[in-house]
Design a protein around this motif. Structure first.
Motif, mmCIF file in Angstrom:
data_model
loop_
_atom_site.group_PDB
_atom_site.id
_atom_site.type_symbol
_atom_site.label_atom_id
_atom_site.label_comp_id
_atom_site.label_asym_id
_atom_site.label_seq_id
_atom_site.Cartn_x
_atom_site.Cartn_y
_atom_site.Cartn_z
ATOM 1 N N GLN A 50 0.834 -1.214 0.000
ATOM 2 C CA GLN A 50 0.000 0.000 0.000
ATOM 3 C C GLN A 50 0.860 1.253 0.000
ATOM 4 O OE1 GLN A 50 -3.305 0.290 2.782
ATOM 5 N NE2 GLN A 50 -3.221 -1.926 3.035
ATOM 6 N N HIS A 51 1.941 1.197 0.730
ATOM 7 C CA HIS A 51 2.847 2.350 0.787
ATOM 8 C C HIS A 51 3.545 2.558 -0.556
ATOM 9 C CE1 HIS A 51 5.759 5.221 2.288
ATOM 10 N NE2 HIS A 51 6.722 4.461 1.791
ATOM 11 N N LEU A 52 4.072 1.484 -1.136
ATOM 12 C CA LEU A 52 4.818 1.612 -2.389
ATOM 13 C C LEU A 52 3.926 1.976 -3.572
ATOM 14 C CD1 LEU A 52 7.231 -1.436 -1.982
ATOM 15 C CD2 LEU A 52 7.895 0.977 -2.062
ATOM 16 N N VAL A 53 2.741 1.400 -3.638
ATOM 17 C CA VAL A 53 1.853 1.641 -4.780
ATOM 18 C C VAL A 53 1.030 2.913 -4.601
ATOM 19 C CG1 VAL A 53 -0.125 0.729 -6.075
ATOM 20 C CG2 VAL A 53 1.753 -0.777 -5.436
ATOM 21 N N GLY A 54 0.462 3.066 -3.413
ATOM 22 C CA GLY A 54 -0.446 4.197 -3.195
ATOM 23 C C GLY A 54 0.185 5.386 -2.516
ATOM 24 N N GLY A 55 1.391 5.212 -1.974
ATOM 25 C CA GLY A 55 2.023 6.309 -1.244
ATOM 26 C C GLY A 55 1.269 6.664 0.022
ATOM 27 N N ASN A 56 0.511 5.711 0.541
ATOM 28 C CA ASN A 56 -0.307 5.970 1.723
ATOM 29 C C ASN A 56 0.550 6.192 2.963
ATOM 30 O OD1 ASN A 56 -2.370 5.450 -0.066
ATOM 31 N ND2 ASN A 56 -2.906 3.481 0.805
ATOM 32 N N ASP A 57 0.027 6.966 3.862
ATOM 33 C CA ASP A 57 0.673 7.302 5.134
ATOM 34 C C ASP A 57 0.798 6.052 6.001
ATOM 35 O OD1 ASP A 57 1.344 9.084 7.459
ATOM 36 O OD2 ASP A 57 -0.592 8.312 8.163
ATOM 37 N N PRO A 58 1.966 5.824 6.613
ATOM 38 C CA PRO A 58 2.164 4.616 7.426
ATOM 39 C C PRO A 58 1.132 4.431 8.544
ATOM 40 C CG PRO A 58 4.255 5.722 7.082
ATOM 41 C CD PRO A 58 3.185 6.618 6.521
ATOM 42 N N ASP A 59 0.723 5.504 9.194
ATOM 43 C CA ASP A 59 -0.245 5.366 10.290
ATOM 44 C C ASP A 59 -1.631 4.965 9.773
ATOM 45 O OD1 ASP A 59 1.633 5.936 12.275
ATOM 46 O OD2 ASP A 59 1.317 8.104 12.058
ATOM 47 N N THR A 60 -2.015 5.503 8.625
ATOM 48 C CA THR A 60 -3.287 5.136 8.010
ATOM 49 C C THR A 60 -3.256 3.670 7.572
ATOM 50 O OG1 THR A 60 -3.560 7.409 7.241
ATOM 51 C CG2 THR A 60 -4.915 5.716 6.159
ATOM 52 N N ILE A 61 -2.143 3.271 6.958
ATOM 53 C CA ILE A 61 -1.975 1.871 6.534
ATOM 54 C C ILE A 61 -2.043 0.958 7.755
ATOM 55 C CG2 ILE A 61 -0.344 0.205 5.561
ATOM 56 C CD1 ILE A 61 0.798 2.535 3.871
ATOM 57 N N ASP A 62 -1.373 1.348 8.816
ATOM 58 C CA ASP A 62 -1.325 0.545 10.041
ATOM 59 C C ASP A 62 -2.735 0.335 10.599
ATOM 60 O OD1 ASP A 62 -0.238 -0.855 12.202
ATOM 61 O OD2 ASP A 62 0.175 0.971 13.333
ATOM 62 N N ARG A 63 -3.508 1.399 10.710
ATOM 63 C CA ARG A 63 -4.874 1.278 11.236
ATOM 64 C C ARG A 63 -5.714 0.357 10.356
ATOM 65 N NH1 ARG A 63 -4.022 6.662 12.203
ATOM 66 N NH2 ARG A 63 -5.188 7.313 10.363
ATOM 67 N N PHE A 64 -5.587 0.514 9.037
ATOM 68 C CA PHE A 64 -6.338 -0.323 8.102
ATOM 69 C C PHE A 64 -5.941 -1.792 8.258
ATOM 70 C CE2 PHE A 64 -6.447 -2.572 4.032
ATOM 71 C CZ PHE A 64 -7.796 -2.490 3.730
ATOM 72 N N THR A 65 -4.651 -2.055 8.313
ATOM 73 C CA THR A 65 -4.146 -3.429 8.359
ATOM 74 C C THR A 65 -4.561 -4.129 9.643
ATOM 75 O OG1 THR A 65 -2.283 -2.766 6.977
ATOM 76 C CG2 THR A 65 -2.058 -4.844 8.169
ATOM 77 N N ARG A 66 -4.542 -3.424 10.750
ATOM 78 C CA ARG A 66 -4.917 -4.027 12.029
ATOM 79 C C ARG A 66 -6.379 -4.456 12.066
ATOM 80 N NH1 ARG A 66 -1.327 -3.657 16.118
ATOM 81 N NH2 ARG A 66 0.577 -2.552 15.616
ATOM 82 N N ASP A 67 -7.190 -3.887 11.185
ATOM 83 C CA ASP A 67 -8.607 -4.257 11.109
ATOM 84 C C ASP A 67 -8.869 -5.439 10.183
ATOM 85 O OD1 ASP A 67 -9.488 -2.377 12.926
ATOM 86 O OD2 ASP A 67 -9.946 -0.857 11.405
ATOM 87 N N LEU A 68 -7.835 -5.917 9.495
ATOM 88 C CA LEU A 68 -8.023 -7.040 8.567
ATOM 89 C C LEU A 68 -8.260 -8.340 9.333
ATOM 90 C CD1 LEU A 68 -5.236 -6.277 5.919
ATOM 91 C CD2 LEU A 68 -7.715 -5.977 5.666
#
Length: 179
Positions: A50-68
Motif C-alpha cells: 500500500q505504501h509503495l503503490v499508493g504512497g499511503n501514510d504509514p499510520d493510516t496503513i497501520d490502522r487499516f491493516t490491524r482491522d483485517l
C-alpha cells in the motif's frame, strides 16, 4: 487378472501423490500452519505494498491493516517493527538492494521490492531470526503473493545480500555445510 490386481502389482504405477500436510496446492503453507511471525510478515507485506503503490501514510496503513481478518493471530510487535522500520529506512534498503539487481529499481514489482525490504530489514535489525529463516520466509512471501518466478529473483538478491549484512552467521553456516 483383473485391472485392480495388475495396477497393484505394477511397480511403475503409483497412486497420485496427495498434497503435503500444511501446504496448499501451490506449495505455500496453509494459514493454519503459519507462525505468528510469518503472519506478521504477510501483513507487513500487504501494508508495504500500500505504501509503495499508493504512497499511503504509514499510520493510516497501520490502522487499516490491524482491522483485517486474522491480524489478531500475527505477532503485532514484529509487524510494527517491519512496517515502520522498512518505510523509515526505505531509501537505505533500496541502496542495499539496488547493486544486486539486473534491472532498474523502478522495474521491480512492488511485491518483490516489499519482500526484499522485509528481508534486508530483518537481516539488519532482527538478529534473533537466523539468516536462513529470513531468506526462506521471504521466498515463501514471494511465492504466495508475487509473480510466477518472482521468488527466484528474491532468493538471488537476498542470498547475495545476506553475506554483506550477516557475514559471521553466513560464513559459519557455509563453512559448516561446505557451501
Amino acid at each position: 487378472m483383473s485391472d485392480d490386481q495388475t495396477e497393484s502389482q505394477d511397480p511403475q504405477r503409483r497412486p497420485p501423490r496427495g498434497p503435503r500436510a500444511g501446504l496448499t496446492s501451490t506449495g505455500a503453507r496453509k494459514a493454519s500452519a503459519k507462525s505468528a511471525r510469518s503472519r506478521a510478515r504477510e501483513f507487513a507485506l500487504q501494508a508495504l505494498y500500500q505504501h509503495l503503490v499508493g504512497g499511503n501514510d504509514p499510520d493510516t496503513i497501520d490502522r487499516f491493516t490491524r482491522d483485517l481478518s486474522g491480524f489478531h493471530k500475527a505477532d503485532s510487535v514484529h509487524y510494527d517493527a517491519l512496517l515502520h522500520g522498512a518505510i523509515a529506512q526505505g531509501p537505505q534498503l533500496d541502496a542495499l538492494i539496488e547493486p544486486l539487481l539486473d534491472r532498474k529499481l523502478s522495474e521491480l514489482s512492488p511485491i518483490e521490492r516489499a519482500v526484499m525490504w522485509i528481508g534486508a530489514w530483518e537481516f539488519q535489525h532482527a538478529p534473533d531470526v537466523p539468516w536462513r529463516v529470513v531468506l526462506n520466509e521471504c521466498i515463501e512471501l514471494a511465492k504466495e503473493f508475487g509473480g510466477t518466478d518472482g521468488y527466484k529473483y528474491v532468493n538471488g538478491v537476498l542470498n547475495g545480500l545476506a553475506p554483506r549484512l550477516r557475514p559471521d552467521e553466513t560464513g559459519a553456516d557455509r563453512a559448516r555445510t561446505g557451501a
